[in-house]
Enzyme design. Structure first.
Site, short mmCIF file in Angstrom:
data_model
loop_
_atom_site.label_atom_id
_atom_site.label_comp_id
_atom_site.label_asym_id
_atom_site.label_seq_id
_atom_site.Cartn_x
_atom_site.Cartn_y
_atom_site.Cartn_z
N ARG A 27 43.35 137.43 67.51
CA ARG A 27 44.12 137.80 68.70
C ARG A 27 44.97 136.63 69.18
O ARG A 27 46.16 136.78 69.50
CB ARG A 27 43.19 138.24 69.83
CG ARG A 27 42.61 139.65 69.68
CD ARG A 27 41.46 139.85 70.66
NE ARG A 27 40.98 141.21 70.77
CZ ARG A 27 40.15 141.80 69.91
NH1 ARG A 27 39.76 141.12 68.83
NH2 ARG A 27 39.75 143.04 70.10
N ASP A 49 39.50 136.92 56.74
CA ASP A 49 40.22 137.73 57.73
C ASP A 49 41.30 136.92 58.44
O ASP A 49 42.42 137.39 58.65
CB ASP A 49 39.26 138.33 58.74
CG ASP A 49 38.67 139.65 58.26
OD1 ASP A 49 38.74 139.92 57.04
OD2 ASP A 49 38.13 140.40 59.10
N ASN A 93 40.94 143.47 54.04
CA ASN A 93 40.16 144.48 54.76
C ASN A 93 40.00 144.06 56.21
O ASN A 93 38.96 144.27 56.82
CB ASN A 93 38.80 144.69 54.10
CG ASN A 93 38.11 145.96 54.57
OD1 ASN A 93 38.72 146.82 55.20
ND2 ASN A 93 36.82 146.08 54.29
N SER A 169 38.08 153.72 67.47
CA SER A 169 38.09 152.26 67.36
C SER A 169 38.79 151.66 68.57
O SER A 169 39.91 152.06 68.91
CB SER A 169 38.81 151.81 66.09
OG SER A 169 38.94 150.40 66.05
N SER A 196 33.22 150.31 72.57
CA SER A 196 33.37 148.85 72.42
C SER A 196 34.22 148.25 73.55
O SER A 196 35.11 147.43 73.32
CB SER A 196 33.98 148.51 71.06
OG SER A 196 33.23 149.06 70.01
N ASP A 312 28.81 145.50 66.47
CA ASP A 312 28.57 144.52 65.41
C ASP A 312 27.20 143.87 65.57
O ASP A 312 26.44 143.75 64.61
CB ASP A 312 29.66 143.45 65.42
CG ASP A 312 30.99 143.97 64.88
OD1 ASP A 312 30.99 145.03 64.23
OD2 ASP A 312 32.02 143.32 65.13
N GLU A 340 33.64 148.33 57.55
CA GLU A 340 33.85 147.86 56.18
C GLU A 340 33.16 148.75 55.15
O GLU A 340 33.59 148.84 54.00
CB GLU A 340 33.37 146.41 56.06
CG GLU A 340 34.32 145.38 56.62
CD GLU A 340 34.28 145.22 58.13
OE1 GLU A 340 34.83 144.25 58.64
OE2 GLU A 340 33.68 146.09 58.83
N LYS A 410 34.47 136.93 54.39
CA LYS A 410 35.36 137.70 55.29
C LYS A 410 35.41 137.08 56.67
O LYS A 410 36.48 137.01 57.29
CB LYS A 410 34.90 139.15 55.36
CG LYS A 410 35.72 140.05 56.27
CD LYS A 410 35.27 141.49 56.13
CE LYS A 410 35.85 142.41 57.17
NZ LYS A 410 37.28 142.33 57.40
#
Length: 426
Positions: A27, A49, A93, A169, A196, A312, A340, A410
């Protein structure tokens, strides 16, 4: 495929300086690129990532310099400008790259193709793309409707209001929020429940650090003003709260650990995972810049909890069922199905290798570890970093083998080195 054999572990001890948060790193990199001025980001996570974000920004003409975990970004003071030939960006991904860049590039100049790994092209992006289309922007699916790869031709909005579902999401909302100043301001309405929520709160607080204040009405609507992001000069990325959960959970089982770079004023929702461990009986001490967990003196208690705000971190609870008095039930995590891997199915399959009782539904998993077998399992990890990290906790019960341990690159390339160096063998 590589494997990693982990002997039976007896305890964890020590201190760990956490790597930077993936969610905050990506971000902050994007907002720094869009801002006026130069931003020096400290403690940026170096992982697959974040590398995808850095590569994309450089391809989009953003000047940046790298010195380990310190990255200096010269902002564009607005949208990306890439006239000329169509630009193809491979984003691996990385959902925290694909979703925000989709919105930002739709409001930029140029033609772009966004693609990624096979699993990225199976992860839904339809609600975001369809919402952007309703604003008058130009996006198309190049393979399957609702999924990457995408072609985007940047342009200007023809409307100032967008409604988007909140139950698939939170990254869709985050993408719209961060891109909205490029549109000259937007009102974003959430249809249904927003999952979330702490991740959206993180986005709002980060936008405020870059000079854009968003007005929200509960979690139902967000009013983003016409504004330009302005660099804060320096920005320190917090330690990764999601990564911390594996170490803190291990300490709750046996031993003690202090994680540094995360504390009482964290902007990450997963920092509240320590409250869950406290409910289960662990001893927890939260200071301004560190968190310490000691093992539960009377042993860990089972728990039945809605983990929608911490999807998560919720994965870390599942293997704890091997060490609890009573089952562990994790509810309202249907979003695991589009991560994932299908994490509900994957965790159910892998935990069943231990002989425990597993009940899995559309949005929950329940594990009763009171019955088990004596197998020494090889855990499949499904190219999912969190599967590998969470299942490593099972080594406190028995030796295990982790398939494809490098999938942790990742988000946390040094995970197994950091984890095993602080553990003692039984």
């Amino acid at each position: 495929m590589d494997t990693l054999s982990i002997p039976k572990l007896s305890a964890i001890h020590g201190t760990l300086a956490l790597p930077g948060s993936k969610s905050l790193s990506n971000r902050a990199l994007l907002l720094a690129a869009l801002a006026q001025g130069t931003t020096t980001l400290h403690n940026v996570l170096r992982s697959d990532d974040t590398q995808r974000m850095l590569e994309a920004l450089q391809a989009l003409g953003v000047a940046l310099t790298e010195d380990g975990t310190t990255i200096t970004v010269t902002g564009l003071g607005g949208a990306f400008k890439c006239p000329g030939e169509e630009l193809t960006l491979f984003l691996g991904n990385a959902g925290t790259v694909m979703r925000p860049l989709t919105a930002a590039l739709a409001l930029s100049q140029g033609s772009f193709v966004l693609t990624g790994e096979e699993r990225m092209c199976q992860r839904p992006i339809g609600p975001l793309v369809e919402g952007l289309k309703r604003l008058g922007l130009h996006l198309e699916y190049l393979n399957n409707d609702g999924y990457p790869p995408l072609r985007i031709v940047g342009g200007q909005v023809s409307a100032r209001h967008i409604a988007i579902p909140g139950d698939t999401s939170s990254q869709f909302i985050t993408a719209l929020l961060m891109a909205a100043p490029l549109a000259g301001g937007l009102t974003i309405e959430v249809e249904g429940d927003l999952i979330s929520k702490p991740y959206v709160e993180m986005t709002l607080r980060l936008m405020a650090r870059f000079g854009v204040q968003v007005e929200r009405v509960g979690w139902r609507s967000f009013a983003v003003p016409a504004a330009t992001y302005v660099s804060p000069g320096n920005f320190l990325v917090e330690g990764d709260a999601s990564a911390a959960t594996y170490f803190l959970a291990a300490a709750a089982i046996a031993g003690e650990i202090t994680v540094e770079g995360l504390g009482a004023h964290s902007v990450q929702g997963d920092a509240a995972f320590v409250d869950v461990l406290a409910q289960m009986g662990a001893q927890v001490e939260v200071k301004e810049h560190s968190i310490t967990v000691h093992q539960a003196p009377q042993g860990l208690q089972g728990i039945d909890l809605d983990m929608n705000d911490m999807p998560d971190a919720a994965m870390t609870l599942v293997p704890l069922a091997l060490f609890t008095k009573g089952p562990v039930v994790v509810r309202n995590v249907g979003s695991w199905r589009v991560k994932e891997t299908d994490r509900l199915a994957a965790l159910s399959t892998e935990m069943a290798k231990l002989g425990v009782k597993v009940d899995c539904g559309a949005d929950y998993i329940a594990v009763d570890g009171s019955v088990r077998n004596a197998a020494y399992p090889t855990f499949a990890t499904y190219n999912d970093h969190r599967m590998a990290m969470a299942l490593s906790l099972c080594a406190f019960d028995r030796p295990v083998v982790i398939a494809d341990p490098k999938c942790t690159h990742k988000t946390y390339p040094q995970f197994f080195t950091d984890f095993l160096s602080r553990c003692t063998q039984a």
